[in-house]
Scaffold this motif. Structure first.
Motif, PDB file in Angstrom:
ATOM      1  N   UNK A 181     -22.406 -91.777 -11.733  1.00 33.61           N
ATOM      2  CA  UNK A 181     -22.642 -93.217 -12.359  1.00 33.61           C
ATOM      3  C   UNK A 181     -21.556 -94.160 -12.550  1.00 33.61           C
ATOM      4  N   UNK A 182     -20.394 -94.306 -12.550  1.00 33.33           N
ATOM      5  CA  UNK A 182     -19.446 -94.613 -11.931  1.00 33.33           C
ATOM      6  C   UNK A 182     -19.370 -95.463 -10.508  1.00 33.33           C
ATOM      7  N   UNK A 183     -20.190 -95.023  -9.269  1.00 31.58           N
ATOM      8  CA  UNK A 183     -20.379 -95.646  -8.140  1.00 31.58           C
ATOM      9  C   UNK A 183     -21.797 -96.528  -8.043  1.00 31.58           C
ATOM     10  N   UNK A 184     -22.248 -96.263  -9.112  1.00 31.99           N
ATOM     11  CA  UNK A 184     -23.664 -97.338  -9.511  1.00 31.99           C
ATOM     12  C   UNK A 184     -22.864 -98.627 -10.243  1.00 31.99           C
ATOM     13  N   UNK A 185     -22.112 -98.055 -11.294  1.00 29.54           N
ATOM     14  CA  UNK A 185     -20.977 -99.422 -12.298  1.00 29.54           C
ATOM     15  C   UNK A 185     -20.274 -99.779 -11.314  1.00 29.54           C
ATOM     16  N   UNK A 186     -19.936 -99.351  -9.989  1.00 31.06           N
ATOM     17  CA  UNK A 186     -19.170-100.103  -9.176  1.00 31.06           C
ATOM     18  C   UNK A 186     -19.621-101.297  -8.387  1.00 31.06           C
ATOM     19  N   UNK A 213      -4.141 -83.974 -26.065  1.00 33.65           N
ATOM     20  CA  UNK A 213      -4.570 -83.885 -27.276  1.00 33.65           C
ATOM     21  C   UNK A 213      -4.769 -81.678 -26.633  1.00 33.65           C
ATOM     22  N   UNK A 214      -3.524 -81.047 -25.337  1.00 29.67           N
ATOM     23  CA  UNK A 214      -3.200 -79.889 -25.493  1.00 29.67           C
ATOM     24  C   UNK A 214      -3.993 -78.907 -25.530  1.00 29.67           C
ATOM     25  N   UNK A 215      -5.459 -79.360 -24.996  1.00 28.66           N
ATOM     26  CA  UNK A 215      -6.317 -79.015 -23.807  1.00 28.66           C
ATOM     27  C   UNK A 215      -6.379 -78.733 -22.670  1.00 28.66           C
ATOM     28  N   UNK A 216      -6.946 -77.770 -21.944  1.00 26.96           N
ATOM     29  CA  UNK A 216      -6.741 -77.288 -20.401  1.00 26.96           C
ATOM     30  C   UNK A 216      -7.462 -77.933 -20.175  1.00 26.96           C
ATOM     31  N   UNK A 217      -6.583 -79.193 -19.078  1.00 24.91           N
ATOM     32  CA  UNK A 217      -7.919 -80.005 -18.210  1.00 24.91           C
ATOM     33  C   UNK A 217      -7.991 -79.585 -16.845  1.00 24.91           C
ATOM     34  N   UNK A 218      -9.381 -79.939 -16.175  1.00 25.68           N
ATOM     35  CA  UNK A 218      -9.465 -79.256 -15.111  1.00 25.68           C
ATOM     36  C   UNK A 218      -9.863 -80.973 -14.464  1.00 25.68           C
ATOM     37  N   UNK A 219      -9.282 -81.358 -13.096  1.00 31.63           N
ATOM     38  CA  UNK A 219     -10.335 -82.120 -12.647  1.00 31.63           C
ATOM     39  C   UNK A 219     -10.860 -81.712 -11.643  1.00 31.63           C
ATOM     40  N   UNK A 220     -12.177 -83.059 -11.755  1.00 35.64           N
ATOM     41  CA  UNK A 220     -13.394 -82.811 -10.170  1.00 35.64           C
ATOM     42  C   UNK A 220     -12.880 -84.253  -9.558  1.00 35.64           C
ATOM     43  N   UNK A 221     -12.299 -84.854  -8.964  1.00 33.72           N
ATOM     44  CA  UNK A 221     -11.977 -85.693  -8.546  1.00 33.72           C
ATOM     45  C   UNK A 221     -13.384 -87.298  -8.125  1.00 33.72           C
ATOM     46  N   UNK A 222     -14.070 -88.099  -8.139  1.00 36.01           N
ATOM     47  CA  UNK A 222     -14.795 -88.881  -8.246  1.00 36.01           C
ATOM     48  C   UNK A 222     -14.715 -90.276  -7.196  1.00 36.01           C
ATOM     49  N   UNK A 223     -13.862 -91.407  -7.604  1.00 35.74           N
ATOM     50  CA  UNK A 223     -13.952 -92.186  -7.266  1.00 35.74           C
ATOM     51  C   UNK A 223     -11.866 -92.044  -6.886  1.00 35.74           C
ATOM     52  N   UNK A 224     -11.593 -91.717  -7.182  1.00 42.94           N
ATOM     53  CA  UNK A 224     -10.567 -91.889  -7.487  1.00 42.94           C
ATOM     54  C   UNK A 224     -10.030 -90.546  -7.449  1.00 42.94           C
ATOM     55  N   UNK A 225      -9.008 -90.235  -5.892  1.00 48.94           N
ATOM     56  CA  UNK A 225      -8.617 -88.702  -5.749  1.00 48.94           C
ATOM     57  C   UNK A 225      -7.035 -88.398  -6.844  1.00 48.94           C
ATOM     58  N   UNK A 226      -6.552 -87.418  -7.145  1.00 48.68           N
ATOM     59  CA  UNK A 226      -5.888 -86.863  -8.005  1.00 48.68           C
ATOM     60  C   UNK A 226      -4.097 -87.523  -7.476  1.00 48.68           C
ATOM     61  N   UNK A 227      -2.759 -87.824  -7.753  1.00 47.61           N
ATOM     62  CA  UNK A 227      -1.499 -88.288  -7.705  1.00 47.61           C
ATOM     63  C   UNK A 227      -0.834 -87.337  -8.293  1.00 47.61           C
ATOM     64  N   UNK A 228       0.537 -87.316  -7.920  1.00 46.65           N
ATOM     65  CA  UNK A 228       1.127 -85.801  -8.652  1.00 46.65           C
ATOM     66  C   UNK A 228       1.122 -86.154  -9.575  1.00 46.65           C
ATOM     67  N   UNK A 229       1.351 -86.945 -10.818  1.00 44.30           N
ATOM     68  CA  UNK A 229       1.007 -87.091 -12.537  1.00 44.30           C
ATOM     69  C   UNK A 229      -0.321 -86.278 -12.651  1.00 44.30           C
TER      70      UNK A 229
END
Length: 259
Positions: free
Chosen positions: A54-59, A217-233
């Motif tokens: 949906x983010x591509x649709x919004x963009x 929130x101290x949860x365990x994040x999994x990133x599945x990149x969409x419009x923007x890939x990961x940086x060092x942060x």
């Protein structure tokens, strides 16, 4: 036969390597599992950019409005707004374009374009691997929540239209919490609603603000990149970064469930 998969250059521990999509998924999964992930007891999904494309649709809708009204740098602003609620998005527009920017008018135009396409396409396109992952988690009796910055009315409509709402044990939306991502409120509420300790729960996110919120929130994040890939942060604040939900499903299948 020539391999038609696109290829990408990835910086690995042995230097830059050119991977096909399939090769990169295999590499990312192997690297993630080498860390011997702990058992988990629940999963929280973001919606836009994770479940729906949906983010591509919004963009694209905003780009149409921007072309009509000659609004500069719209892609940069939209990407900065990913993962935030309506109020936070409006503030980012005001900060970038000034307080006299006619946000309400242009946002109405964007929504008209977005929902015209939504109706023409009979809903939003699902991201690759969504249904298989949801079915697999249900078969393993893993509690699943949705935590979206979008309003509840919109969230429920889109999930119902996609015929996947029954896979979610809880739905927490942007209009149910005081603070938007990157504050942790929405994920803490989602974890509480499905009765899991944050350290036992994964969050699947695509946006920087979502990863920041899950990490806070101290949860365990999994990133599945969409419009923007990961940086060092993002690399520092995620447990793993995986290319798609099919790979996430294989990752979960290799980890014990703590029920």
């Amino acid at each position: 036969m020539q391999n038609s998969e696109k290829r990408q250059m990835v910086q690995t521990e042995i230097g830059p390597v050119c991977f096909s999509d399939t090769e990169f998924a295999e590499y990312a999964l192997k690297r993630a599992l080498s860390k011997t992930p702990a058992p988990f007891s629940g999963v929280i999904f973001d919606m836009d950019g994770v479940i729906f494309d949906s983010e591509r649709e919004v963009l694209h809708a905003w780009q149409e409005v921007a072309a009509k009204h000659q609004i500069p740098h719209i892609a940069d602003v939209i990407i900065a707004c990913l993962g935030t609620n309506f109020q936070a998005t409006r503030k980012k527009f005001d900060d970038f374009y000034g307080a006299d920017f006619p946000f309400d008018q242009y946002e109405d135009e964007m929504r008209a374009i977005f929902y015209r396409r939504y109706d023409e396409n009979h809903g939003l396109p699902l991201k690759k691997g969504v249904k298989g992952l949801l079915v697999d988690l249900k078969s393993r009796n893993v509690p699943v929540a949705l935590a979206s910055s979008t309003r509840e009315e919109v969230v429920r409509r889109e999930l119902e239209d996609a015929k996947i709402i029954e896979y979610f044990d809880a739905i927490v939306c942007g209009d149910m919490v005081a603070r938007s991502k990157p504050a942790p409120d929405i994920f803490l509420k989602a974890a509480e609603t499905i009765s899991i300790a944050p350290t036992d729960g994964f969050v699947i996110e695509d946006s920087y603000n979502g990863i920041r919120a899950a990490h806070a929130a101290a949860l365990r994040p999994i990133m599945v990149p969409d419009l923007k890939g990961p940086d060092e942060e993002m690399k520092a604040k995620t447990e793993v970064i995986l290319p798609d939900l099919d790979t996430v499903r294989t990752y979960f299948d290799a980890i014990d469930v703590k029920l």
